[in-house]
Write an enzyme that holds these catalytic residues in place. Structure first.
Site, PDB file in Angstrom:
ATOM      1  N   CYS A 170       0.779  -1.119  -0.087  1.00  0.00           N
ATOM      2  CA  CYS A 170       0.070   0.019   0.233  1.00  0.00           C
ATOM      3  C   CYS A 170       0.972   1.239   0.209  1.00  0.00           C
ATOM      4  CB  CYS A 170      -1.175  -0.060   1.229  1.00  0.00           C
ATOM      5  SG  CYS A 170      -0.245  -0.073   3.024  1.00  0.00           S
ATOM      6  N   ASN A 196       2.254   1.546   4.375  1.00  0.00           N
ATOM      7  CA  ASN A 196       2.454   0.422   5.027  1.00  0.00           C
ATOM      8  C   ASN A 196       2.134   0.351   6.452  1.00  0.00           C
ATOM      9  OD1 ASN A 196       5.199  -1.909   5.537  1.00  0.00           O
ATOM     10  ND2 ASN A 196       3.171  -2.533   5.143  1.00  0.00           N
ATOM     11  N   CYS A 223      -1.606   1.101   7.440  1.00  0.00           N
ATOM     12  CA  CYS A 223      -3.315   0.764   7.318  1.00  0.00           C
ATOM     13  C   CYS A 223      -3.548  -0.362   6.696  1.00  0.00           C
ATOM     14  CB  CYS A 223      -3.763   1.977   7.049  1.00  0.00           C
ATOM     15  SG  CYS A 223      -3.612   3.357   7.928  1.00  0.00           S
ATOM     16  N   ARG A 224      -3.513  -0.398   5.376  1.00  0.00           N
ATOM     17  CA  ARG A 224      -4.196  -1.621   4.677  1.00  0.00           C
ATOM     18  C   ARG A 224      -3.351  -2.736   4.494  1.00  0.00           C
ATOM     19  NH1 ARG A 224      -5.443   2.157  -0.308  1.00  0.00           N
ATOM     20  NH2 ARG A 224      -3.125   2.937   0.315  1.00  0.00           N
ATOM     21  N   SER A 225      -2.040  -2.517   3.779  1.00  0.00           N
ATOM     22  CA  SER A 225      -1.053  -3.719   3.695  1.00  0.00           C
ATOM     23  C   SER A 225      -0.745  -4.435   4.904  1.00  0.00           C
ATOM     24  CB  SER A 225      -0.120  -3.424   2.821  1.00  0.00           C
ATOM     25  OG  SER A 225       0.930  -2.649   3.160  1.00  0.00           O
TER      26      SER A 225
HETATM   27  P1  4NP Z   1      -1.931   2.964   3.904  1.00  0.00           P
HETATM   28  O1  4NP Z   1      -2.487   4.519   4.342  1.00  0.00           O
HETATM   29  O2  4NP Z   1      -1.270   3.170   2.489  1.00  0.00           O
HETATM   30  O3  4NP Z   1      -3.072   1.888   3.834  1.00  0.00           O
HETATM   31  O4  4NP Z   1      -0.858   2.405   4.910  1.00  0.00           O
HETATM   32  C1  4NP Z   1      -1.550   5.512   4.658  1.00  0.00           C
HETATM   33  C2  4NP Z   1      -0.768   5.720   5.445  1.00  0.00           C
HETATM   34  C3  4NP Z   1       0.049   6.844   5.564  1.00  0.00           C
HETATM   35  C4  4NP Z   1      -0.139   7.850   4.639  1.00  0.00           C
HETATM   36  C5  4NP Z   1      -1.122   7.678   3.399  1.00  0.00           C
HETATM   37  C6  4NP Z   1      -1.732   6.576   3.548  1.00  0.00           C
HETATM   38  N1  4NP Z   1       0.301   9.085   4.851  1.00  0.00           N
HETATM   39  O5  4NP Z   1       0.422   9.922   3.813  1.00  0.00           O
HETATM   40  O6  4NP Z   1       1.239   9.070   5.654  1.00  0.00           O
END
Ligand code: 4NP
Length: 162
Positions: free
Chosen positions: A8, A11, A13-15
């Site tokens: 994702c 790294n 939240c989703r993955s």
């Molecule tokens: P993830 O979500 O891709 O599902 O881990 C996010 C986590 C952090 C950020 C964006 C999306 N960020 O911009 O810091």
């Protein structure tokens, strides 16, 4: 060993949710010594951090371990090291294909998580970092991970049954 990587953006939240849920399902099916799982982000903002509080809270509720998991960035070598590289959204897919180069046109190896759930209209796993809806992601991730086990079992039947 078959190696699966979920990718994702951050790294956190989703993955990591997909990694933890998939590992949990592998253990339930006694496949953890046949299939290994990891996750990574295309971005580098959260390197070394544990999963996001929302992901941790949800995994705690479902009794799923995320012990020792820390954010890392996807590496060019990951293309060789993993058999399945599964991207949580279209931007993640674009970014890993750009990193890996034209060899990653191989759609059997690099594909989107939502390809596992063709009956769903959404083509991307929504990002709970922005939506705040971790439960919605959990529903998609748990169903998609179950489908992934079926897919790997049918594609790699020799490896699984050996
Ligand atoms: P993830 O979500 O891709 O599902 O881990 C996010 C986590 C952090 C950020 C964006 C999306 N960020 O911009 O810091």
């Amino acid at each position: 060993m078959i190696n699966v990587l979920f990718v994702c953006l951050g790294n956190i939240c989703r993955s990591p949710m997909a990694e933890a849920v998939f590992r949990h399902q592998l253990k339930e099916k006694h496949l953890e010594d046949r299939i290994a799982v990891d996750s990574a982000g295309t971005g580098d903002w959260h390197l070394g951090k544990p999963p996001h509080e929302g992901t941790r809270k949800l995994l705690d509720e479902y009794g799923i371990s995320y012990s020792g998991m820390r954010a890392r960035q996807v590496l060019i070598q990951d293309y060789q090291s993993f058999d399945y590289i599964i991207c949580m959204d279209s931007n993640n897919e674009r970014d890993v294909r750009q990193l890996f180069g034209s060899k990653s046109d191989n759609h059997a190896k690099v594909f989107k998580f939502m390809d596992l759930l063709p009956e769903q209209t959404s083509k991307d796993v929504p990002d709970p970092y922005y939506t705040g809806n971790f439960e919605e992601v959990y529903g998609l991730v748990s169903e998609g991970c179950a489908r992934l086990i079926e897919r790997i079992a049918s594609e790699q039947s020799k490896l699984i049954s050996e």
